[in-house]
Every structure is written in structure tokens, then in C-alpha cells.
Design an enzyme around this catalytic site. Structure first.
Site, mmCIF file in Angstrom:
data_model
loop_
_atom_site.group_PDB
_atom_site.id
_atom_site.type_symbol
_atom_site.label_atom_id
_atom_site.label_comp_id
_atom_site.label_asym_id
_atom_site.label_seq_id
_atom_site.Cartn_x
_atom_site.Cartn_y
_atom_site.Cartn_z
ATOM 1 N N ARG A 1 84.684 166.736 23.813
ATOM 2 C CA ARG A 1 83.510 165.855 23.878
ATOM 3 C C ARG A 1 82.370 166.447 23.063
ATOM 4 O O ARG A 1 81.400 165.802 22.756
ATOM 5 C CB ARG A 1 83.076 165.684 25.338
ATOM 6 N N PHE B 1 82.984 168.219 35.796
ATOM 7 C CA PHE B 1 83.137 168.243 34.355
ATOM 8 C C PHE B 1 82.042 167.388 33.744
ATOM 9 O O PHE B 1 81.774 166.300 34.231
ATOM 10 C CB PHE B 1 84.520 167.721 33.956
ATOM 11 N N CYS B 2 81.408 167.855 32.709
ATOM 12 C CA CYS B 2 80.164 167.194 32.323
ATOM 13 C C CYS B 2 79.840 167.395 30.859
ATOM 14 O O CYS B 2 80.441 168.199 30.183
ATOM 15 C CB CYS B 2 78.976 167.780 33.066
ATOM 16 N N THR B 3 78.815 166.663 30.413
ATOM 17 C CA THR B 3 78.175 166.930 29.133
ATOM 18 C C THR B 3 76.675 166.962 29.381
ATOM 19 O O THR B 3 76.153 166.053 30.017
ATOM 20 C CB THR B 3 78.486 165.816 28.115
#
Ligand SMILES: *[C@@H]1O[C@H](CO)[C@@H](O)[C@H](O)[C@H]1NC(C)=O
Ligand SMILES: *[C@@H]1O[C@H](CO)[C@@H](O)[C@H](O)[C@H]1NC(C)=O
Ligand SMILES: *[C@@H]1O[C@H](CO)[C@@H](O)[C@H](O)[C@H]1NC(C)=O
Length: 354
Positions: A296, A119-121
Site C-alpha cells: 500500500r 493493519f493500517c496506513t
């Protein structure tokens, strides 16, 4: 059942618990010599991390709801590696298992796990001086287990750096990578349907693990930003859907590729006429709204819009450093710019979001 348990992995522990201790941990840096045979390449990493890797499987099985199906798939692949995993990655996994004394099936499990649950940005922006800058947070609910394994790696050939990336000791694919003077790539997980379904069959046909595809892309001496985007969008079948975020060195060279298993569903590119001086991806298709429990995206958009285009690597870092973009699961933050390869920086997080 596996669909459910995989989303349990994704959602587990999604709570905000960010302390304020600004402890900066230097990220260990390794060289991997691509001139060596694959089993020889990760020897030093395997030796240095043997003690941490030793308990990895047991730790994650004890503390997280890893689907039994995933463990079975890893066993199956481990027992017939060359059938499922292409070179050089199969040889590299065998070398890692040998030097760290960890069963091959556990190395395979780690490689599958990272591939499936990131899971990331990721953000690519073009600033006022026209420079393309790229940053990412990598979020895992396995933060505690993974943090000690984060390493930066320079992949060398003929004594020269061919490409650089950030990975976990034991994991031979790349989720964050740069080829200096050409491009940068980050990979965000895209959760669509049951990702374990057919995984073995897909590996047996011509579907690739996406983190291996990143390495293959950067290993091509002729790669350009555009050829990489075409390849990543349309040139390869993947075992899982994914977002691939790619930055280049020339103006407007920044895209988010939304991938299905067969091809791109959308390519969103920088477009100054439309006011798109940055493109941003978390883990939800940009044409849908993120769930309120994991938004986010909107906080990052607000910060970027407020900063404006006078942005550089340090200010990009400050966006990735702020809650809730940065959160209790953020394992590391990397900022990079292909135009300035030496600027590649990874910060291993220690619940130190601001
Ligand atoms: C790169 O380009 C050269 C010259 O056109 C060609 O000989 C070579 O096969 C290419 N390499 C790859 C991996 O595509
Ligand atoms: C994968 O295999 C199928 C069936 O043989 C073929 O049609 C397709 O073009 C292949 N895709 C890639 C990316 O190699
Ligand atoms: C654009 O980014 C580069 C790399 O971080 C930096 O050197 C340059 O100063 C930035 N330009 C502006 C206007 O901030």
C-alpha cells in the site's frame, strides 16, 4: 504455533473486493466524561452496543483463526484484572462489562485483539500553507464484525473536550486520536516476532498497552508535540512493537516513530530540505520493502507525489480512498489536523474504495 496463527489473522482474507457503492455512514459520536469514576464512563456506549457485543466473541471465534493462546490470556487477565491492567482502563472495562452484560474476559479479549491486529496506513503531511494534516485508514480482517462498532469519542473534563479519538465500542484504548491545538496520533501495528510471547509477564512489569499510552499522552495537560514524541519514543516500555505517527501544529511537526518494546528504533521526521513534506507508514519498516502481496506504500507515495503540496484534508482523504491503499479490510478512514480540531472526520467504510 502462536506466531503462525497470529500471522494468519494478519493475512487472512487479504483480497481486493471493493465495490463502488458510495454509501456514507455517519459515525456515531459519544462523550466520555473523565470527571466520572472509570466504571461509570462508558455506560451509554455499553448499553447502546450490548446487542452487537453480545455475539462478538462467538462471531470472531467462528469466522477467524484467533489463536487459542490469546483467548487464554484474556481469560487470565479478566480473572485478575487489576493485577494486569492499570487504572483508569481496568475500571472502564469493568463498567463496560457491567452495562453491556458481557463477561469481562470477552471485553478484555476485544481490547487485546484490536491492540494486536491493526493493519493500517497513516500519513502526516505539511501542505503549502504550512498546515500539518494527518490521515489514516484502519484495516482489519474483522471488518464485518467491527464496522458496526466504530465510534468517535470526545473525552471531556470540566465540560470541555480534552481529546478526541476513534475507537470500537467496547475498546477503551485509542488507535486514532487528536488533542486540538496540540497534536494528532495514529498507531499502526508492527508485526515483529511472536507478539503473544511474554504478554502477561510484560503487563505485570512496566510495559504498557500502546493504545492506553496514546490516551495517557493526550490526557497530560502539559503535553506538547515534542514532549509527546519523546515520551512515545523513549519514555515508556510497550507490550508490542508499534508505529506511532504524530502530527503537530507547527511546521515540520510530523514524525513516524518505529518502536520496539523498549524504545524507538527510528524517528523519521518531516524535512523540507530533503523533500520530505510528508511521512507515511503502513505496516513495514520504511527501510525495508513491503511485500508485493501487500504494497500500500508505493501507490500512496505515487499519489502524494502527483498531488504535491497543495494538499488539504479532502485531497488527503482522496489518497486514503483509493485502491489499494483503501481495500476490502479498511474499516474506517479518519482525517484530522490538530490546528483545526473541529475538522476531525471519520468515515466508516462500506467496501466503497474508489
Ligand atoms: C503540568 O504543569 C504544571 C505547572 O508546571 C504542574 O503543576 C503539573 O503537575 C503538570 N501536570 C502534569 C500532569 O505533568
Ligand atoms: C522499567 O523497569 C526497568 C527495571 O526496573 C527500568 O530499568 C526501566 O527504566 C523501566 N522503564 C520505564 C519506561 O519505566
Ligand atoms: C492546507 O490544509 C488546510 C487544512 O485542510 C487547508 O485549509 C488549506 O487550504 C491547505 N492549503 C493548501 C495550499 O491547499
Amino acid at each position: 504455533m502462536s506466531k503462525l496463527s497470529v500471522s494468519v489473522i494478519f493475512c487472512l482474507l487479504y483480497i481486493n473486493f471493493c465495490g463502488y457503492n458510495v454509501l456514507s455512514i455517519g459515525t456515531p459520536r459519544y462523550s466520555i466524561n473523565l470527571d466520572l469514576n472509570p466504571p461509570e464512563r462508558w455506560k451509554k456506549v455499553g448499553q447502546d452496543y450490548a446487542n452487537i457485543l453480545k455475539n462478538f466473541k462467538q462471531d470472531i471465534l467462528e469466522h477467524y483463526h484467533i489463536p487459542k493462546e490469546l483467548v487464554n490470556i484474556a481469560d487470565k487477565i479478566g480473572s485478575d484484572l487489576d493485577k494486569y491492567i492499570p487504572t483508569p482502563f481496568s475500571g472502564e472495562m469493568i463498567g463496560l462489562a457491567d452495562t453491556s452484560n458481557i463477561p469481562l474476559s470477552e471485553i478484555v479479549l476485544a481490547n487485546l485483539l484490536y491492540e494486536l491486529t491493526a493493519f493500517c496506513t497513516s500519513i502526516v503531511a505539511q501542505n503549502n500553507t504550512g498546515q500539518i494534516i494527518h490521515g489514516r485508514n484502519l484495516d482489519y480482517n474483522l471488518m464485518k464484525e467491527l464496522k458496526p462498532l466504530v465510534i468517535d469519542v470526545d473525552f471531556m473534563r470540566g465540560g470541555k473536550i480534552v481529546y478526541t479519538g476513534t475507537t470500537f465500542a467496547g475498546y477503551v484504548g485509542l488507535l486514532t486520536a487528536q488533542k486540538a491545538d496540540v497534536l494528532t496520533i495514529t498507531l499502526n501495528q508492527r508485526n515483529e516476532g511472536n507478539i503473544l510471547e511474554n504478554l502477561l509477564d510484560l503487563l505485570l512489569t512496566n510495559h504498557s498497552m500502546v493504545s492506553f499510552t496514546v490516551r495517557d499522552t493526550l490526557d497530560n495537560p502539559n503535553v506538547t508535540f515534542q514532549s509527546a514524541v519523546n515520551y512515545l519514543a523513549y519514555g515508556v516500555y510497550l507490550v508490542t512493537p508499534a508505529y506511532l505517527i504524530v502530527g503537530g501544529v507547527n511546521t515540520l511537526e510530523g514524525v513516524v516513530i518505529t518502536r520496539g518494546r523498549i524504545s524507538a528504533i527510528s524517528i523519521r521526521q518531516l524535512d523540507l530540505v530533503k523533500g520530505l513534506w510528508y511521512v507515511l507508514e503502513t505496516n513495514y519498516d520504511y527501510w525495508t520493502s513491503p511485500p508485493p502481496s501487500d504494497d500500500r506504500r508505493d501507490p500512496a507515495i505515487q499519489m502524494l507525489d502527483k498531488l504535491g503540496r497543495d494538499i488539504a484534508l479532502d485531497t488527503l482523504y482522496s489518497v486514503l480512498n483509493r485502491k489499494p491503499v483503501c481495500n476490502s479490510q479498511t474499516t474506517y478512514t479518519t482525517v484530522m489536523s490538530a490546528a483545526d480540531g473541529a475538522a476531525y472526520t471519520t468515515h466508516i467504510r462500506d467496501n466503497d474504495c474508489s
